[in-house]
Design an enzyme around this catalytic site. Structure first.
Site, PDB file in Angstrom:
ATOM      1  N   LYS A  77       0.865  -1.175   0.000  1.00  0.00           N
ATOM      2  CA  LYS A  77       0.000   0.000   0.000  1.00  0.00           C
ATOM      3  C   LYS A  77       0.898   1.220   0.000  1.00  0.00           C
ATOM      4  CE  LYS A  77      -4.465   0.890   0.351  1.00  0.00           C
ATOM      5  NZ  LYS A  77      -5.570   0.132  -0.213  1.00  0.00           N
ATOM      6  N   GLY A 179     -23.454   2.774  -3.307  1.00  0.00           N
ATOM      7  CA  GLY A 179     -22.429   3.336  -4.193  1.00  0.00           C
ATOM      8  C   GLY A 179     -21.967   2.272  -5.164  1.00  0.00           C
ATOM      9  N   VAL A 181     -20.016  -0.373  -4.888  1.00  0.00           N
ATOM     10  CA  VAL A 181     -20.129  -1.765  -4.420  1.00  0.00           C
ATOM     11  C   VAL A 181     -21.592  -2.124  -4.150  1.00  0.00           C
ATOM     12  CG1 VAL A 181     -19.487  -3.381  -2.585  1.00  0.00           C
ATOM     13  CG2 VAL A 181     -17.798  -1.734  -3.432  1.00  0.00           C
TER      14      VAL A 181
HETATM   15  P1  NAD Z   1     -18.650   4.732  -3.132  1.00  0.00           P
HETATM   16  O1  NAD Z   1     -18.116   6.051  -2.713  1.00  0.00           O
HETATM   17  O2  NAD Z   1     -18.946   4.473  -4.558  1.00  0.00           O
HETATM   18  O3  NAD Z   1     -20.017   4.434  -2.323  1.00  0.00           O
HETATM   19  C1  NAD Z   1     -20.130   4.577  -0.948  1.00  0.00           C
HETATM   20  C2  NAD Z   1     -21.597   4.857  -0.630  1.00  0.00           C
HETATM   21  O4  NAD Z   1     -21.748   4.843   0.778  1.00  0.00           O
HETATM   22  C3  NAD Z   1     -22.101   6.215  -1.117  1.00  0.00           C
HETATM   23  O5  NAD Z   1     -23.403   6.045  -1.667  1.00  0.00           O
HETATM   24  C4  NAD Z   1     -22.201   7.045   0.175  1.00  0.00           C
HETATM   25  O6  NAD Z   1     -23.234   8.018   0.121  1.00  0.00           O
HETATM   26  C5  NAD Z   1     -22.531   5.963   1.166  1.00  0.00           C
HETATM   27  N1  NAD Z   1     -22.227   6.267   2.560  1.00  0.00           N
HETATM   28  C6  NAD Z   1     -21.163   6.903   3.072  1.00  0.00           C
HETATM   29  N2  NAD Z   1     -21.263   6.956   4.414  1.00  0.00           N
HETATM   30  C7  NAD Z   1     -22.416   6.317   4.737  1.00  0.00           C
HETATM   31  C8  NAD Z   1     -23.069   6.014   5.945  1.00  0.00           C
HETATM   32  N3  NAD Z   1     -22.541   6.379   7.113  1.00  0.00           N
HETATM   33  N4  NAD Z   1     -24.245   5.330   5.910  1.00  0.00           N
HETATM   34  C9  NAD Z   1     -24.768   4.954   4.726  1.00  0.00           C
HETATM   35  N5  NAD Z   1     -24.185   5.191   3.549  1.00  0.00           N
HETATM   36  C10 NAD Z   1     -23.029   5.866   3.559  1.00  0.00           C
HETATM   37  O7  NAD Z   1     -17.623   3.665  -2.530  1.00  0.00           O
HETATM   38  P2  NAD Z   1     -17.441   2.143  -2.959  1.00  0.00           P
HETATM   39  O8  NAD Z   1     -16.374   2.052  -3.989  1.00  0.00           O
HETATM   40  O9  NAD Z   1     -18.766   1.547  -3.228  1.00  0.00           O
HETATM   41  O10 NAD Z   1     -16.829   1.531  -1.639  1.00  0.00           O
HETATM   42  C11 NAD Z   1     -17.643   1.232  -0.520  1.00  0.00           C
HETATM   43  C12 NAD Z   1     -16.818   0.495   0.519  1.00  0.00           C
HETATM   44  O11 NAD Z   1     -16.335  -0.718  -0.038  1.00  0.00           O
HETATM   45  C13 NAD Z   1     -15.577   1.231   1.017  1.00  0.00           C
HETATM   46  O12 NAD Z   1     -15.387   0.861   2.369  1.00  0.00           O
HETATM   47  C14 NAD Z   1     -14.449   0.662   0.177  1.00  0.00           C
HETATM   48  O13 NAD Z   1     -13.208   0.744   0.832  1.00  0.00           O
HETATM   49  C15 NAD Z   1     -14.908  -0.781   0.069  1.00  0.00           C
HETATM   50  N6  NAD Z   1     -14.368  -1.508  -1.082  1.00  0.00           N
HETATM   51  C16 NAD Z   1     -14.576  -1.038  -2.348  1.00  0.00           C
HETATM   52  C17 NAD Z   1     -14.098  -1.774  -3.421  1.00  0.00           C
HETATM   53  C18 NAD Z   1     -14.348  -1.325  -4.840  1.00  0.00           C
HETATM   54  O14 NAD Z   1     -14.041  -2.105  -5.742  1.00  0.00           O
HETATM   55  N7  NAD Z   1     -14.894  -0.157  -5.078  1.00  0.00           N
HETATM   56  C19 NAD Z   1     -13.397  -2.973  -3.211  1.00  0.00           C
HETATM   57  C20 NAD Z   1     -13.218  -3.427  -1.906  1.00  0.00           C
HETATM   58  C21 NAD Z   1     -13.729  -2.689  -0.841  1.00  0.00           C
END
Ligand code: NAD
Length: 368
Positions: A77, A179, A181
């Site tokens: 990282k 979002g 995921v």
């Molecule tokens: P994103 O920014 O696309 O979506 C996150 C969503 O969560 C948004 O709709 C936001 O409004 C919402 N949100 C934020 N705080 C909130 C809360 N307290 N209560 C309810 N909703 C809330 O992010 P993402 O890429 O979908 O990632 C989501 C999580 O998954 C993160 O923790 C990220 O580290 C993890 N993750 C993502 C991936 C990936 O491929 N994108 C892979 C592994 C892990």
């Protein structure tokens, strides 16, 4: 620094590099945690308040995730101390300087993370030829657009239904964080017969027991709206999602949303961890005691990194979906079977699986 050295164990970190180039305004850290399985893959995170401790913890998480997924990659990282909202031209200069500074760390392949995106990866690739999560025009697979991680979560849920007393057909799903995921997890689960009954974002939540049309909700979000703008269903504050009566609960937002207090409100039979570390250790234990099956994050949400590894080898979107399906299906079954046989937490079984693979790989190396 002392704390990190004290926390080091025989798995890693293998290498910690501090980068300080005041003339370019660049301060960064790279942690290569373990390279027994191959060169480390892990995101570059940009934020003003990152730290060595955070970087080392995330690097170890990548070692476990990549080993558990059976990828030919170790874990690493990097963090860049800067404001990701800076003007684009400044960001480009900074990321190009960062790339040049890590040119010699050939056992680390950079991917996107908080504060960096596919354009930043293109600049790094341009400088040193080594990055993943690239724009499609130079061979990237847009993993958030295609829903790589959400697809993997749906595969994990499909396997997990054999270990719970319900079937995906008609199963009620609640998603915290609609979002990248969360949306795609809901979409792929709907394709497998499940019904989205509740979804939240940072502004609130919608609950419609008769079902939410995933494509319609996604269109509202894409147009700049919130989940609470969905025309049907009850609207509540965002934290109410935890208490929604459902079969599958998918955290896809923030860390530690399930803790010793909030986990008591959960009314689900299966939790598929889309977000990273969405449950504290105490919450994991309470879920286990209450008979709620929880598929750990680094098993369920490995779709993104599997996609990145396929991209790095020049594979296509079709190859990525096939690899995610095969790896997450096999690993979820293996972890849940082991947890059932040993009567342990799925997280313990998952960590044992990852560590076993890491140690097997380390035994094959002269240095790792
Ligand atoms: P994103 O920014 O696309 O979506 C996150 C969503 O969560 C948004 O709709 C936001 O409004 C919402 N949100 C934020 N705080 C909130 C809360 N307290 N209560 C309810 N909703 C809330 O992010 P993402 O890429 O979908 O990632 C989501 C999580 O998954 C993160 O923790 C990220 O580290 C993890 N993750 C993502 C991936 C990936 O491929 N994108 C892979 C592994 C892990």
């Amino acid at each position: 620094m002392d704390d990190i050295l004290a926390a080091a164990d025989d798995l890693g970190p293998y290498k910690i590099v501090h980068i300080n180039r005041p003339r370019e305004g660049l301060r960064a850290i790279v942690v290569v945690d373990n390279i027994a399985c191959g060169p480390a893959i892990g995101g570059a995170r940009m934020a003003p308040d990152v730290s060595l401790a955070e970087c080392a913890r995330l690097a170890r998480a990548m070692s476990l995730k990549n080993a558990a997924a059976g990828l030919p990659h170790g874990g690493g990282k990097s963090v860049v101390f800067a404001d990701p909202g800076m003007p684009e031209a400044d960001k480009e200069r900074l990321m190009r300087a960062f790339a040049c500074s890590i040119a010699d760390i050939t056992d680390y392949i950079v991917g996107p993370d908080m504060g960096t995106d596919e354009r930043a990866m293109a600049w790094i690739k341009d400088e040193i030829g080594r990055a993943t999560g690239l724009p499609a025009v130079i061979g990237g697979i847009p993993l958030d657009e295609i829903g790589a991680t959400g697809f993997g979560c749906a595969v994990a849920a499909e396997v997990a239904q054999d270990f719970c007393d319900f079937s995906l057909d008609g199963a009620r799903v609640a998603v915290q964080g609609f979002g990248a995921v969360g949306h795609h997890a809901a979409r792929f689960l709907a394709e497998k017969g499940a019904v989205l009954v509740a979804a939240s974002d940072s502004n609130g939540m919608v609950h419609a027991p008769d079902g939410i049309d995933v494509a319609r909700l996604a269109a509202i979000k894409a147009g700049g709206g919130a989940v609470a703008d969905y025309p049907v269903g009850e609207k509540h504050g965002r934290n109410a999602i935890i208490g929604v009566d459902c079969d599958i609960w998918i955290p896809a937002a923030r860390p530690d949303v399930l803790d010793g207090d909030s986990v008591g409100r959960l009314k689900a039979r299966l939790v598929v961890q889309g977000a990273n570390i969405p449950a504290t250790a105490e919450a994991e234990t309470i879920m286990h005691e209450r008979g709620i099956l929880s598929v750990p994050d680094f098993i369920a949400n490995a779709g993104g990194v599997i996609c990145a590894a396929v991209e790095y080898r020049g594979g296509t979107e079709t190859d990525a979906f096939a690899a995610i399906d095969e790896k997450i299906r096999r690993n979820t079954r293996s972890v849940l079977t082991d947890a059932r046989e040993r009567k342990c937490l799925p997280r313990e079984a998952a960590e044992a699986l990852a560590e076993r693979r890491l140690r097997e790989a380390m035994a094959l190396r002269r240095w790792s």
